[in-house]
Design an enzyme around this catalytic site. Sequence first.
Site, short mmCIF file in Angstrom:
data_model
loop_
_atom_site.label_atom_id
_atom_site.label_comp_id
_atom_site.label_asym_id
_atom_site.label_seq_id
_atom_site.Cartn_x
_atom_site.Cartn_y
_atom_site.Cartn_z
N GLY A 15 34.94 36.18 44.53
CA GLY A 15 34.23 35.81 43.32
C GLY A 15 34.28 36.99 42.31
N ASN A 17 35.88 37.17 39.47
CA ASN A 17 36.10 36.51 38.35
C ASN A 17 34.73 35.74 38.12
OD1 ASN A 17 38.74 36.98 36.88
ND2 ASN A 17 39.44 36.51 38.89
N LEU A 91 40.66 27.12 45.86
CA LEU A 91 42.07 26.81 46.17
C LEU A 91 42.31 25.28 46.30
CD1 LEU A 91 42.25 29.80 48.90
CD2 LEU A 91 43.15 29.63 46.78
N ILE A 94 41.60 19.55 42.22
CA ILE A 94 40.48 18.81 41.66
C ILE A 94 40.65 17.43 41.65
CG2 ILE A 94 39.11 18.78 39.50
CD1 ILE A 94 38.89 21.51 40.87
N ASN A 108 41.52 27.28 34.69
CA ASN A 108 41.88 28.06 35.86
C ASN A 108 42.69 29.48 35.64
OD1 ASN A 108 41.96 28.65 38.80
ND2 ASN A 108 44.47 28.18 38.50
N HIS A 110 45.22 32.30 36.93
CA HIS A 110 46.31 32.52 38.05
C HIS A 110 46.73 33.84 37.93
CE1 HIS A 110 49.09 31.11 41.07
NE2 HIS A 110 50.02 31.91 40.13
N ASP A 151 48.47 24.49 39.24
CA ASP A 151 48.93 25.36 38.34
C ASP A 151 50.17 24.96 37.27
OD1 ASP A 151 47.62 27.60 39.83
OD2 ASP A 151 49.41 27.81 41.08
C1 GRF Z 1 42.29 35.68 41.22
O1 GRF Z 1 43.53 36.68 41.30
C2 GRF Z 1 42.64 34.54 40.54
O2 GRF Z 1 43.58 34.68 39.71
C3 GRF Z 1 43.14 33.55 41.71
O3 GRF Z 1 42.40 33.89 42.86
C4 GRF Z 1 41.75 35.10 42.80
C5 GRF Z 1 40.51 34.87 42.69
O4 GRF Z 1 39.83 36.35 42.93
N1 GRF Z 1 42.89 32.29 41.13
P1 GRF Z 1 38.16 36.47 42.84
O5 GRF Z 1 37.58 35.42 43.95
O6 GRF Z 1 37.73 35.93 41.50
O7 GRF Z 1 38.01 37.77 43.15
#
Ligand code: GRF
Length: 217
Positions: A15, A17, A91, A94, A108, A110, A151
């Site tokens: 988490g 992000n 992961l 949806i 999303n 990526h 994606d």
């Molecule tokens: C990130 O690299 C994002 O791009 C991908 O999963 C990772 C999540 O990292 N979809 P976090 O859980 O936000 O640390």
Amino acid sequence: MTPSVPVAVFASGGGTNLQALLDHEDASKIYRVVAVIADRPDAAALERARATGRDAWVISVKDRSQDEVGDELLQDLRDRGVQVIALAGYLKLIPSAVVAAYKRRILNIHPALLPAFGGKGMYGQRVHRAVLAEGAKVTGATVHYVDEEYDTGTIVAQWPVRVLAGDDAETLAARVLEVEHRLYPAVVDHVCTAVAEGRDPDPFILASIDFESAFQD
Ligand code: GRF
């Protein structure tokens, strides 16, 4: 003042992000994270959410039909008036009912430059290992709209990151993640501003968030 757009964040892992979105929220005032949904109880994102007083809970997808999961998600999202969904390390696919109800309202992030190095099974360190194995000289972060596949949705924004001699998956992941934490809040702001104004977002201009620093090495 226009009220903040209610955002739900979906996560499966650490988490960081989500954290970047939470950290940016007060300065932004354009969106407010009102719900954090994980597919597993050990997702550290749940703790991060609760630490800032957000509602955070698990909706499991294991051994359940897409329709059943979709109904539960939609019910919870509607109960909280969610207008935009940000996937942050989530992961699972949806459910199509949610994709249909939130068309061009699900984002999303990526950790590569899609459409390269994406798709089923391309997550975490696997992405960066594949970038290195191919000898790519540039990777980066992509924010895209979400559809029913992994994606493949329309790209909203990308930020390039140079692959350096001597990089391994870990060092590369760290530099890409740093960029993700700057890119994602900016794009969520951008999309939520348009949603608040009842229009589609304009093209996202990366230069507005300091493109040059992407190429410091
Ligand atoms: C990130 O690299 C994002 O791009 C991908 O999963 C990772 C999540 O990292 N979809 P976090 O859980 O936000 O640390």
